[in-house]
Design a protein around this motif. Structure first.
Motif, PDB file in Angstrom:
ATOM      1  N   LEU A  75       0.843  -1.189   0.000  1.00 53.04           N
ATOM      2  CA  LEU A  75       0.000   0.000   0.000  1.00 53.04           C
ATOM      3  C   LEU A  75       0.880   1.241   0.000  1.00 53.04           C
ATOM      4  N   GLY A  76       0.772   2.038  -1.055  1.00 53.57           N
ATOM      5  CA  GLY A  76       1.630   3.206  -1.168  1.00 53.57           C
ATOM      6  C   GLY A  76       0.983   4.469  -0.639  1.00 53.57           C
ATOM      7  N   GLN A  77       1.796   5.517  -0.546  1.00 53.43           N
ATOM      8  CA  GLN A  77       1.327   6.821  -0.122  1.00 53.43           C
ATOM      9  C   GLN A  77       1.040   7.730  -1.295  1.00 53.43           C
ATOM     10  N   THR A  78       1.389   7.286  -2.508  1.00 52.96           N
ATOM     11  CA  THR A  78       1.121   8.068  -3.699  1.00 52.96           C
ATOM     12  C   THR A  78      -0.058   7.457  -4.454  1.00 52.96           C
ATOM     13  N   GLY A  79      -0.605   8.220  -5.360  1.00 49.17           N
ATOM     14  CA  GLY A  79      -1.731   7.723  -6.149  1.00 49.17           C
ATOM     15  C   GLY A  79      -3.019   7.691  -5.345  1.00 49.17           C
ATOM     16  N   GLU A  80      -3.961   6.872  -5.798  1.00 52.00           N
ATOM     17  CA  GLU A  80      -5.247   6.777  -5.141  1.00 52.00           C
ATOM     18  C   GLU A  80      -5.131   6.005  -3.825  1.00 52.00           C
ATOM     19  N   GLU A  81      -6.062   6.287  -2.935  1.00 50.66           N
ATOM     20  CA  GLU A  81      -6.057   5.633  -1.629  1.00 50.66           C
ATOM     21  C   GLU A  81      -6.238   4.120  -1.797  1.00 50.66           C
ATOM     22  N   GLY A  82      -5.404   3.363  -1.107  1.00 45.84           N
ATOM     23  CA  GLY A  82      -5.474   1.914  -1.173  1.00 45.84           C
ATOM     24  C   GLY A  82      -4.845   1.314  -2.405  1.00 45.84           C
ATOM     25  N   GLU A  83      -4.170   2.123  -3.213  1.00 44.30           N
ATOM     26  CA  GLU A  83      -3.557   1.618  -4.437  1.00 44.30           C
ATOM     27  C   GLU A  83      -2.253   0.883  -4.114  1.00 44.30           C
ATOM     28  N   LEU A  84      -2.082  -0.280  -4.740  1.00 40.95           N
ATOM     29  CA  LEU A  84      -0.864  -1.050  -4.543  1.00 40.95           C
ATOM     30  C   LEU A  84       0.244  -0.522  -5.452  1.00 40.95           C
ATOM     31  N   VAL A  85       1.422  -0.387  -4.896  1.00 43.13           N
ATOM     32  CA  VAL A  85       2.570   0.094  -5.660  1.00 43.13           C
ATOM     33  C   VAL A  85       3.744  -0.860  -5.412  1.00 43.13           C
ATOM     34  N   ARG A  86       4.765  -0.730  -6.251  1.00 45.78           N
ATOM     35  CA  ARG A  86       5.959  -1.558  -6.092  1.00 45.78           C
ATOM     36  C   ARG A  86       7.176  -0.742  -5.675  1.00 45.78           C
ATOM     37  N   PHE A  87       7.163   0.539  -5.976  1.00 45.47           N
ATOM     38  CA  PHE A  87       8.304   1.385  -5.621  1.00 45.47           C
ATOM     39  C   PHE A  87       7.847   2.839  -5.583  1.00 45.47           C
ATOM     40  N   ALA A 130       8.935  -2.120   8.157  1.00 44.58           N
ATOM     41  CA  ALA A 130       7.768  -2.762   8.758  1.00 44.58           C
ATOM     42  C   ALA A 130       7.449  -4.005   7.946  1.00 44.58           C
ATOM     43  N   PRO A 131       6.873  -5.045   8.575  1.00 43.92           N
ATOM     44  CA  PRO A 131       6.556  -6.283   7.840  1.00 43.92           C
ATOM     45  C   PRO A 131       5.606  -6.027   6.680  1.00 43.92           C
ATOM     46  N   LEU A 132       5.833  -6.725   5.567  1.00 39.47           N
ATOM     47  CA  LEU A 132       4.962  -6.593   4.409  1.00 39.47           C
ATOM     48  C   LEU A 132       3.588  -7.186   4.684  1.00 39.47           C
ATOM     49  N   ILE A 133       3.546  -8.280   5.463  1.00 41.14           N
ATOM     50  CA  ILE A 133       2.272  -8.904   5.788  1.00 41.14           C
ATOM     51  C   ILE A 133       1.456  -7.946   6.660  1.00 41.14           C
ATOM     52  N   GLY A 134       0.265  -7.582   6.187  1.00 39.87           N
ATOM     53  CA  GLY A 134      -0.594  -6.678   6.932  1.00 39.87           C
ATOM     54  C   GLY A 134      -0.091  -5.250   6.972  1.00 39.87           C
ATOM     55  N   TYR A 135       0.735  -4.866   6.009  1.00 41.54           N
ATOM     56  CA  TYR A 135       1.344  -3.538   6.031  1.00 41.54           C
ATOM     57  C   TYR A 135       0.326  -2.444   5.755  1.00 41.54           C
ATOM     58  N   GLU A 136       0.443  -1.351   6.512  1.00 42.54           N
ATOM     59  CA  GLU A 136      -0.284  -0.111   6.285  1.00 42.54           C
ATOM     60  C   GLU A 136       0.739   1.029   6.256  1.00 42.54           C
ATOM     61  N   PRO A 137       0.494   2.070   5.445  1.00 43.77           N
ATOM     62  CA  PRO A 137       1.472   3.167   5.368  1.00 43.77           C
ATOM     63  C   PRO A 137       1.814   3.782   6.723  1.00 43.77           C
TER      64      PRO A 137
END
Length: 241
Positions: A75-87, A130-137
């Motif tokens: 879950l990234g901090q850029t783009g739309e809310e809840g959007e998955l990002v890779r970098f 922070a762990p990727l499992i269950g990650y939140e920004p």
């Protein structure tokens, strides 16, 4: 007539004593000054060695973590809310997924962030994860960051971008496609002018083919999904490099 010979009594005159004390004081002052200079040189040398050792260890750690970036979504901090990002990356910070040494973290890959932040003693380079499992920004904000360096003069991240249509490749200061991975990431750190150490050039290359991380590239999405499925299946397992 009897002649009596006068004998001079053995000893030092007051002038001779004063001269001897003055010379001894000068010698002691010179010796003390030499010892002070030697002590300061030793302390300065030890400080330079300690700072150089710290720089070398930190440089190796940062380079290793950046070289092990994985094309896993979070879950990234850029783009739309809840959007998955890779970098995610700009001149001040980068956020990516990668493994941590087993003695530092468990539970699979970690979302990691390197950032230049204004601290109480000047510009700082901070690291948090922070762990990727269950990650939140918000998870990165809840952890106390590790301050790698402080009192910096400056610092910047840049990213190697390849424009396939224009057949060009260049370094950019902002990564505008969070769904893809850059070909390489460069980290520049500037210490103060009077600092005895300097940051060696660092360019970390992504070890995966870009086609494996760009959405819509066929096997790329499947590859990333397989890794994520492996992570979900190994929840709580030991983490290895």
């Amino acid at each position: 007539m009897t002649h009596h010979s006068t004998r001079r009594q053995a000893g030092f005159t007051l002038v001779e004593l004063l001269l001897a004390v003055t010379l001894m004081g000068l010698l002691l002052a010179l010796a003390y000054g030499g010892l002070r200079a030697a002590s300061r040189a030793s302390e300065s040398g030890q400080a330079v060695l300690a700072e150089s050792s710290r720089l070398r260890v930190t440089h190796q750690f940062v380079r290793k973590q950046m070289n092990l970036m994985l094309p896993l979504s979070f879950l990234g901090q850029t783009g739309e809310e809840g959007e998955l990002v890779r970098f995610e990356g700009d001149a001040d910070r980068i956020t990516f997924v990668g493994p941590m040494p087993g003695y530092l973290a468990r539970g699979g890959p970690q979302v990691q962030q390197l950032a230049f932040v204004d601290g109480p003693e000047g510009l700082e380079l901070q690291f948090t994860h922070a762990p990727l499992i269950g990650y939140e920004p918000e998870a990165l904000l809840e952890r106390d960051p590790v301050v790698l360096f402080t009192d910096l003069q400056g610092g910047e991240f840049s990213f190697l971008f390849e424009d396939l249509e224009a057949e060009s490749i260049e370094w950019v200061s902002v990564w505008e496609d969070p769904a893809a991975m850059p070909k390489a990431v460069r980290l520049d750190v500037q210490f103060p002018v009077d600092s005895p150490v300097h940051w060696p050039p660092m360019v970390a290359s992504v070890r995966l083919d870009p086609s494996a991380v760009v959405p819509g590239s066929g096997s790329g999405d499947t590859y990333a999904e397989r890794i994520q499925e492996m992570i979900r299946n190994s929840r709580g397992g030991d983490n290895r490099d």
